[in-house]
Design a protein around this motif. Structure first.
Motif: not given
Length: 210
Positions: A6-13
């Motif tokens: 999976a690819v997870i956005d660090d800013e929004s989680g």
């Protein structure tokens, strides 16, 4: 189809999307000064798309997450994009596709560590000394993998001050195996290895400096 990453956005989680495989996670595809990563059979997550439609946000700092057989995160690697990836409507409407990004991998797993992640995925439970049959390179990789595994899953950190521990030295033969056994004894095979890893790195540096 089960997704393996999976690819997870660090800013929004939020989870940006899922893919079947990742090529270049070891940092072996270099484009100029950056590491190219290809997310094969990638599909965007509907919740993330709904969020960016409202916020108009772009992706900049990501986590490449490793999923187990139940598609739960068991570990992740930080991936920084030098330029924000703007997700256009044309992109997220195309279904499964190969997503190619260029950036900087903060930590790059070795091919041995990637094989150990596959081993960890299939393990129903981790017994003490499960690593005793590993090669020297695999044991070093196992220390890395279990450290990332525990950090990614936020295992509870219990206050262990003042307690006395006895290590079973049957399989301890060097620094690496000592600190693997120490991490298991401080918590459990699936517990946090952060303390053991910190001590391992500190002791290793001190030995090299002597």
């Amino acid at each position: 189809m089960k997704y393996r990453f999976a690819v997870i956005d660090d800013e929004s989680g939020l989870t940006v999307g899922y893919c079947r495989d990742v090529v270049g996670l070891t940092g072996d595809i270099i484009v100029e000064t950056y590491e190219k990563v290809i997310f094969e059979q990638f599909v965007f997550n509907e919740d993330f798309i709904g969020n960016i439609i409202k916020t108009k946000q772009s992706a900049h700092n990501l986590y490449i997450a490793i999923l187990n057989d139940e598609e739960k995160v068991i570990g992740s690697y930080h991936y920084h994009l030098p330029e924000s990836y703007i997700i256009h409507k044309l992109n997220y409407n195309k279904g499964n596709f190969n997503l190619e990004l260029t950036g900087i991998l903060e930590t790059k797993p070795s091919p041995v560590e990637l094989r150990l992640w596959e081993f960890l995925k299939g393990a129903q439970s981790l017994e003490n000394n499960i690593w005793q049959g590993f090669s020297k390179e695999e044991r070093s990789g196992w220390l890395n993998v279990t450290r990332i595994h525990s950090a990614s899953n936020h295992f509870a950190r219990l206050d262990k001050r003042g307690e006395v521990y006895t290590l079973d030295g049957e399989y301890i033969s060097d620094f690496t195996t000592f600190f693997i056994a120490l991490g298991e004894r401080l918590m459990d095979p699936e517990g946090t290895m952060d303390l053991a890893w910190t001590v391992y790195r500190t002791v290793s540096v001190e030995v090299l400096e002597q």
